[in-house]
Design a protein around this motif. Sequence first.
Motif, PDB file in Angstrom:
ATOM      1  N   LYS A 185     -23.789 -13.542   3.440  1.00  0.00           N
ATOM      2  CA  LYS A 185     -23.685 -13.906   4.862  1.00  0.00           C
ATOM      3  C   LYS A 185     -22.408 -13.338   5.480  1.00  0.00           C
ATOM      4  O   LYS A 185     -22.426 -12.832   6.608  1.00  0.00           O
ATOM      5  CB  LYS A 185     -23.727 -15.427   5.013  1.00  0.00           C
ATOM      6  N   ALA A 186     -21.307 -13.421   4.762  1.00  0.00           N
ATOM      7  CA  ALA A 186     -20.052 -12.882   5.276  1.00  0.00           C
ATOM      8  C   ALA A 186     -20.134 -11.367   5.450  1.00  0.00           C
ATOM      9  O   ALA A 186     -19.667 -10.819   6.460  1.00  0.00           O
ATOM     10  CB  ALA A 186     -18.901 -13.248   4.344  1.00  0.00           C
ATOM     11  N   LEU A 187     -20.734 -10.696   4.480  1.00  0.00           N
ATOM     12  CA  LEU A 187     -20.892  -9.250   4.596  1.00  0.00           C
ATOM     13  C   LEU A 187     -21.806  -8.897   5.761  1.00  0.00           C
ATOM     14  O   LEU A 187     -21.571  -7.916   6.482  1.00  0.00           O
ATOM     15  CB  LEU A 187     -21.453  -8.671   3.292  1.00  0.00           C
TER      16      LEU A 187
ATOM     17  N   ARG B 156     -29.143 -11.585  -6.988  1.00  0.00           N
ATOM     18  CA  ARG B 156     -30.402 -12.267  -6.717  1.00  0.00           C
ATOM     19  C   ARG B 156     -30.692 -12.302  -5.214  1.00  0.00           C
ATOM     20  O   ARG B 156     -31.816 -12.036  -4.771  1.00  0.00           O
ATOM     21  CB  ARG B 156     -30.371 -13.686  -7.277  1.00  0.00           C
ATOM     22  N   ALA B 157     -29.677 -12.619  -4.425  1.00  0.00           N
ATOM     23  CA  ALA B 157     -29.864 -12.669  -2.976  1.00  0.00           C
ATOM     24  C   ALA B 157     -30.239 -11.297  -2.423  1.00  0.00           C
ATOM     25  O   ALA B 157     -31.111 -11.192  -1.541  1.00  0.00           O
ATOM     26  CB  ALA B 157     -28.603 -13.185  -2.306  1.00  0.00           C
ATOM     27  N   MET B 158     -29.588 -10.260  -2.923  1.00  0.00           N
ATOM     28  CA  MET B 158     -29.921  -8.914  -2.460  1.00  0.00           C
ATOM     29  C   MET B 158     -31.365  -8.561  -2.799  1.00  0.00           C
ATOM     30  O   MET B 158     -32.096  -8.008  -1.970  1.00  0.00           O
ATOM     31  CB  MET B 158     -28.964  -7.893  -3.090  1.00  0.00           C
ATOM     32  N   GLY B 159     -31.786  -8.892  -4.019  1.00  0.00           N
ATOM     33  CA  GLY B 159     -33.163  -8.604  -4.414  1.00  0.00           C
ATOM     34  C   GLY B 159     -34.173  -9.336  -3.555  1.00  0.00           C
ATOM     35  O   GLY B 159     -35.180  -8.766  -3.120  1.00  0.00           O
ATOM     36  N   LEU B 160     -33.908 -10.615  -3.286  1.00  0.00           N
ATOM     37  CA  LEU B 160     -34.835 -11.413  -2.476  1.00  0.00           C
ATOM     38  C   LEU B 160     -34.825 -10.995  -1.010  1.00  0.00           C
ATOM     39  O   LEU B 160     -35.798 -11.223  -0.288  1.00  0.00           O
ATOM     40  CB  LEU B 160     -34.495 -12.897  -2.611  1.00  0.00           C
ATOM     41  N   CYS B 161     -33.721 -10.403  -0.569  1.00  0.00           N
ATOM     42  CA  CYS B 161     -33.634  -9.924   0.817  1.00  0.00           C
ATOM     43  C   CYS B 161     -34.128  -8.486   0.972  1.00  0.00           C
ATOM     44  O   CYS B 161     -34.204  -7.972   2.095  1.00  0.00           O
ATOM     45  CB  CYS B 161     -32.204 -10.015   1.322  1.00  0.00           C
ATOM     46  N   GLY B 162     -34.431  -7.824  -0.137  1.00  0.00           N
ATOM     47  CA  GLY B 162     -34.900  -6.446  -0.059  1.00  0.00           C
ATOM     48  C   GLY B 162     -33.792  -5.445   0.173  1.00  0.00           C
ATOM     49  O   GLY B 162     -33.987  -4.432   0.851  1.00  0.00           O
ATOM     50  N   VAL B 163     -32.613  -5.702  -0.413  1.00  0.00           N
ATOM     51  CA  VAL B 163     -31.437  -4.850  -0.220  1.00  0.00           C
ATOM     52  C   VAL B 163     -31.026  -4.259  -1.557  1.00  0.00           C
ATOM     53  O   VAL B 163     -30.923  -4.973  -2.554  1.00  0.00           O
ATOM     54  CB  VAL B 163     -30.278  -5.671   0.374  1.00  0.00           C
TER      55      VAL B 163
ATOM     56  N   GLN C 116     -26.021  -1.848   2.849  1.00  0.00           N
ATOM     57  CA  GLN C 116     -27.246  -2.144   3.594  1.00  0.00           C
ATOM     58  C   GLN C 116     -27.245  -3.577   4.150  1.00  0.00           C
ATOM     59  O   GLN C 116     -28.137  -3.943   4.914  1.00  0.00           O
ATOM     60  CB  GLN C 116     -28.477  -1.959   2.699  1.00  0.00           C
ATOM     61  N   ILE C 117     -26.255  -4.364   3.764  1.00  0.00           N
ATOM     62  CA  ILE C 117     -26.178  -5.743   4.248  1.00  0.00           C
ATOM     63  C   ILE C 117     -25.535  -5.734   5.633  1.00  0.00           C
ATOM     64  O   ILE C 117     -24.358  -5.384   5.782  1.00  0.00           O
ATOM     65  CB  ILE C 117     -25.357  -6.619   3.276  1.00  0.00           C
ATOM     66  N   ASP C 118     -26.311  -6.087   6.644  1.00  0.00           N
ATOM     67  CA  ASP C 118     -25.786  -6.154   8.006  1.00  0.00           C
ATOM     68  C   ASP C 118     -26.458  -7.307   8.738  1.00  0.00           C
ATOM     69  O   ASP C 118     -27.217  -8.082   8.140  1.00  0.00           O
ATOM     70  CB  ASP C 118     -25.981  -4.827   8.742  1.00  0.00           C
TER      71      ASP C 118
END
Length: 393
Positions: free
Chosen positions: A326-328, A366-373, A378-380
């Motif tokens: 979330k911060a990223l 895990r969060a990146m995988g579930l978000c499709g990142v 790519q986190i924005d």
Amino acid sequence: MTEAVPSWRRRAISVAAMRELARAALPRPVFDFADGGAEDELTLRRNESAFDDIDLLPRPLSGAATRDLSVDLLGKKLSLPVIVGPTGLGGLFWPDGERCAARAAASAGTAYCLSHGSVCTLEQLAGTGVSPRWMQVFIYRDRGFTRELTERAATASYDALVLTTDNQMLGNRERDLRNGFTIPPRFGATGLAGMALKAEWLWRMRKELPRITFGNYVRPGEASDIKSLAGRMSQLLDPAMHWGDVDALRKLWTGPLILKGILHPDEAKMAVSRGVDALIVSNHGGRQLDGAASGLDALPAIVDAVDGRIPVLVDGGIRRGTDVVKALALGAKACLIGRPQLWGVAVAGEAGVARVLEIFAQEIDRAMGLCGVTRIDQIDNSLLLKQRIGQGS
């Protein structure tokens, strides 16, 4: 034969679980010294609750079979966007606690920032060879001492200097006052009677407690006991510090200079104009001005003010990998953790801090995988539910 997993590790399934293990391991005054904040602890609580106001909006069909958690920061590649931030007296929680934490950070492939108020000296920490290593300094009434610490950090080849700006007066930390917290801890007959469950900490620290001091403040020919040094430190703090002091430090220190304690966007713009290399959006873990904005709430305006010219980092209340994501997504380049690494070191020294960093890495992955990142860059804010962003900030 498979080596048995320590019982603490089986129970350390999250940062919150590590906190409870630390609570069980430490005397209450020592635990509260790390865990507490200023006055009513409103800012301390808001640091964590601010993340609840931000919702992720995953895109699982983007495909993220593999994820790369690495990030480039100030000329160094970190294996994950979580840095061990400066926390005083790490050696009170575990023998040689600062060097334990630094080695764990280096093994995890991330940076470690040594507190000005560490038990070990900055030279002793540098002797471990860990890298990247950062050094925290303040602007003192005795500007010569600020220069001295800065020059020592340069001589010891620290990779960055972190000027903390929000500790110009000591916060009113009421848990410490209620507990009668002293360093080294002293317990009367009643207190000692209730210490049976803390026997492991007492035994582990039996040789350390009489010697604990603020290593970076010891000077030849002067009193080196911690009571004398603590008094000297409080007298050195200078509420009259100003931007001219930042300019002087910028001329003295040739490496990356980071300002920590920035919450106002005007100060962020000023820092950029004066050649500062990075900012840490921070309220000192809620330990200074109670009622100050949380780091996460202040972050978007700071990011807008900087406009991509220098990296923006954030600390305060980061307890989950999703907090980091979330911060990223709100524009931070990386996050710093303070209390979580102290909880880890209190439970198992270097192995405890390593476990904390492992938890963050696993949860971010895990969060990146579930978000499709697949990559950190790519986190924005496209991963965030916009309605909730406006409500939470």
